[in-house]
Design a protein around this motif. Structure first.
Motif, PDB file in Angstrom:
ATOM      1  N   GLU A  90       0.878  -1.167   0.000  1.00  0.00           N
ATOM      2  CA  GLU A  90       0.000   0.000   0.000  1.00  0.00           C
ATOM      3  C   GLU A  90       0.917   1.218   0.000  1.00  0.00           C
ATOM      4  N   VAL A  92       1.347   4.998   0.458  1.00  0.00           N
ATOM      5  CA  VAL A  92       0.628   6.104   1.101  1.00  0.00           C
ATOM      6  C   VAL A  92       1.380   7.404   0.843  1.00  0.00           C
ATOM      7  N   ARG A  94       1.348  11.455   2.032  1.00  0.00           N
ATOM      8  CA  ARG A  94       0.775  12.362   3.050  1.00  0.00           C
ATOM      9  C   ARG A  94       1.191  13.802   2.781  1.00  0.00           C
ATOM     10  N   SER A  98      -2.022  12.933   9.823  1.00  0.00           N
ATOM     11  CA  SER A  98      -3.261  12.474  10.462  1.00  0.00           C
ATOM     12  C   SER A  98      -3.200  10.950  10.501  1.00  0.00           C
ATOM     13  N   GLY A  99      -4.039  10.342  11.314  1.00  0.00           N
ATOM     14  CA  GLY A  99      -4.117   8.882  11.348  1.00  0.00           C
ATOM     15  C   GLY A  99      -2.882   8.239  11.944  1.00  0.00           C
ATOM     16  N   SER A 100      -2.426   7.149  11.301  1.00  0.00           N
ATOM     17  CA  SER A 100      -1.408   6.293  11.925  1.00  0.00           C
ATOM     18  C   SER A 100      -0.074   7.007  12.174  1.00  0.00           C
ATOM     19  N   TYR A 121       3.474   0.278   3.003  1.00  0.00           N
ATOM     20  CA  TYR A 121       2.947  -0.683   3.981  1.00  0.00           C
ATOM     21  C   TYR A 121       2.759  -2.020   3.273  1.00  0.00           C
ATOM     22  N   ASP A 129      -0.821  -4.969   8.295  1.00  0.00           N
ATOM     23  CA  ASP A 129      -0.194  -4.106   7.277  1.00  0.00           C
ATOM     24  C   ASP A 129       0.983  -3.287   7.833  1.00  0.00           C
ATOM     25  N   ASP A 175      -4.209  12.958   2.898  1.00  0.00           N
ATOM     26  CA  ASP A 175      -3.375  11.799   2.541  1.00  0.00           C
ATOM     27  C   ASP A 175      -4.193  10.835   1.702  1.00  0.00           C
ATOM     28  N   PHE A 176      -3.547   9.838   1.143  1.00  0.00           N
ATOM     29  CA  PHE A 176      -4.275   8.788   0.414  1.00  0.00           C
ATOM     30  C   PHE A 176      -3.399   7.563   0.263  1.00  0.00           C
ATOM     31  N   LYS A 177      -4.091   6.452  -0.028  1.00  0.00           N
ATOM     32  CA  LYS A 177      -3.412   5.177  -0.266  1.00  0.00           C
ATOM     33  C   LYS A 177      -3.677   4.747  -1.698  1.00  0.00           C
ATOM     34  N   ASP A 199     -12.883   6.217   0.573  1.00  0.00           N
ATOM     35  CA  ASP A 199     -12.466   5.069   1.402  1.00  0.00           C
ATOM     36  C   ASP A 199     -10.950   5.060   1.586  1.00  0.00           C
ATOM     37  N   SER A 200     -10.229   5.611   0.606  1.00  0.00           N
ATOM     38  CA  SER A 200      -8.772   5.461   0.616  1.00  0.00           C
ATOM     39  C   SER A 200      -8.032   6.801   0.720  1.00  0.00           C
ATOM     40  N   CYS A 201      -8.791   7.881   0.931  1.00  0.00           N
ATOM     41  CA  CYS A 201      -8.187   9.217   1.067  1.00  0.00           C
ATOM     42  C   CYS A 201      -8.655   9.843   2.371  1.00  0.00           C
ATOM     43  N   ARG A 202      -7.907  10.818   2.862  1.00  0.00           N
ATOM     44  CA  ARG A 202      -8.453  11.726   3.880  1.00  0.00           C
ATOM     45  C   ARG A 202      -8.720  13.052   3.175  1.00  0.00           C
ATOM     46  N   ARG A 218     -14.770   5.482  10.796  1.00  0.00           N
ATOM     47  CA  ARG A 218     -13.763   5.007  11.767  1.00  0.00           C
ATOM     48  C   ARG A 218     -14.008   5.624  13.143  1.00  0.00           C
TER      49      ARG A 218
HETATM   50  N1  UDP Z   1      -5.641   3.605   3.952  1.00  0.00           N
HETATM   51  C1  UDP Z   1      -6.374   2.743   3.150  1.00  0.00           C
HETATM   52  N2  UDP Z   1      -6.334   1.410   3.420  1.00  0.00           N
HETATM   53  C2  UDP Z   1      -5.628   0.884   4.448  1.00  0.00           C
HETATM   54  C3  UDP Z   1      -4.883   1.767   5.260  1.00  0.00           C
HETATM   55  C4  UDP Z   1      -4.917   3.118   4.981  1.00  0.00           C
HETATM   56  O1  UDP Z   1      -7.027   3.166   2.202  1.00  0.00           O
HETATM   57  O2  UDP Z   1      -5.630  -0.349   4.627  1.00  0.00           O
HETATM   58  C5  UDP Z   1      -5.657   5.050   3.676  1.00  0.00           C
HETATM   59  C6  UDP Z   1      -6.384   5.843   4.760  1.00  0.00           C
HETATM   60  O3  UDP Z   1      -7.750   6.002   4.423  1.00  0.00           O
HETATM   61  C7  UDP Z   1      -5.649   7.162   4.730  1.00  0.00           C
HETATM   62  C8  UDP Z   1      -4.225   6.794   4.298  1.00  0.00           C
HETATM   63  O4  UDP Z   1      -4.332   5.518   3.678  1.00  0.00           O
HETATM   64  O5  UDP Z   1      -6.213   8.014   3.746  1.00  0.00           O
HETATM   65  C9  UDP Z   1      -3.248   6.731   5.454  1.00  0.00           C
HETATM   66  O6  UDP Z   1      -3.768   5.862   6.437  1.00  0.00           O
HETATM   67  P1  UDP Z   1      -3.056   5.688   7.843  1.00  0.00           P
HETATM   68  O7  UDP Z   1      -1.707   5.090   7.644  1.00  0.00           O
HETATM   69  O8  UDP Z   1      -3.105   6.960   8.591  1.00  0.00           O
HETATM   70  O9  UDP Z   1      -3.865   4.550   8.555  1.00  0.00           O
HETATM   71  P2  UDP Z   1      -5.252   4.488   9.301  1.00  0.00           P
HETATM   72  O10 UDP Z   1      -5.551   5.800   9.912  1.00  0.00           O
HETATM   73  O11 UDP Z   1      -6.212   4.090   8.226  1.00  0.00           O
HETATM   74  O12 UDP Z   1      -5.005   3.420  10.305  1.00  0.00           O
END
Ligand code: UDP
Length: 239
Positions: A90, A92, A94, A98-100, A121, A129, A175-177, A199-202, A218
């Motif tokens: 994956e 990513v 940024r 935000s997030g992880s 990831y 992941d 951010d986005f994946k 689903d895959s972006c913030r 979430r």
């Molecule tokens: N993301 C995703 N699928 C995943 C993990 C993350 O689409 O399995 C996207 C998530 O929506 C965000 C970006 O990747 O836009 C970064 O995610 P982050 O690492 O902050 O993880 P999370 O907050 O989802 O645990």
């Protein structure tokens, strides 16, 4: 019409055979999952919205000469795509923390980054992941050095196009994946695969910072469909 055999079933999508050997049909489901499937809910019409939003973004990126797996949208839930071998990473990007990254490194949520940050990831649910380095990708054979260089370049270009596009709609791309694959008709050709959707972006409203993405689900912040419809409407997809 008989239902086609499902070749792959993911959390939010299915893949079935396409009309020829180098194509597949990607079907968008209404399921939303978070925290490695610990949280799961069905949101009626989420799949339709994501199908249309992802189509819009894939067409935009194609117009900017970024190669993608997208061929065309078939109906409300289905897209025709080019078959590819997905790289099990994956990717990513940024722009704002935000997030992880905040929980892992103690970075303040909302911190604007000086430049885009690229992270990798490993796509492996049983390991949650884990984050890996460029060197891991190369050493364990998930992607070659040349492929990683190409993907990094493409990721930054995609980021640039999307930041500008969303900015015009009053949205900050936090951010986005994304995922990439090798075309089955030409293994040397790397294309953007999977989907790009809320689903895959913030996605945050520029002014109010209201979340317009899967964080609504979430974190239990309100109605997910309202948020996705807001994105679709600002992109001019639904009214
Ligand atoms: N993301 C995703 N699928 C995943 C993990 C993350 O689409 O399995 C996207 C998530 O929506 C965000 C970006 O990747 O836009 C970064 O995610 P982050 O690492 O902050 O993880 P999370 O907050 O989802 O645990």
């Amino acid at each position: 019409m008989p239902t086609k055999k499902v070749l792959y079933e993911g959390k939010a999508k299915q893949l079935v055979k396409g009309p020829n050997k180098d194509t597949l049909i990607q079907i968008f489901k209404d399921d939303a999952t978070a925290y490695n499937k610990k949280k799961h809910k069905i949101f009626k019409s989420k799949g339709v919205l994501n199908n249309k939003i992802s189509e819009h973004i894939m067409l935009l990126l194609t117009s900017k000469k970024i190669p993608t797996h997208f061929v065309k949208r078939i109906n409300d839930r289905e897209q025709l795509i080019k078959k590819c071998e997905i790289i099990p990473i994956e990717f990513v990007v940024r722009n704002v923390a935000s997030g992880s990254i905040c929980s892992r490194l103690g970075i303040k949520d909302g911190l604007k980054l000086k430049r885009p940050l690229l992270e990798y990831y490993l796509k492996e649910d049983s390991l949650d992941d884990p984050i890996v380095s460029r060197d891991h990708l190369e050493l364990f054979g998930w992607a070659t050095k040349k492929e990683i260089e190409k993907i990094d370049q493409m990721s930054l270009k995609i980021n640039h196009c999307l930041i500008n596009h969303f900015k015009k709609k009053g949205i900050t791309l936090v951010d986005f994946k994304i995922e990439f694959g090798r075309l089955s008709s030409n293994k040397k050709k790397i294309v953007l695969a999977d989907e790009i959707s809320p689903d895959s972006c913030r996605l945050w409203d520029n002014k109010s910072k209201t979340k317009l993405d899967k964080d609504v689900f979430r974190k239990g912040l309100g109605n997910l469909i309202d948020a996705y419809e807001e994105v679709a409407s600002r992109l001019g997809i639904v009214h």
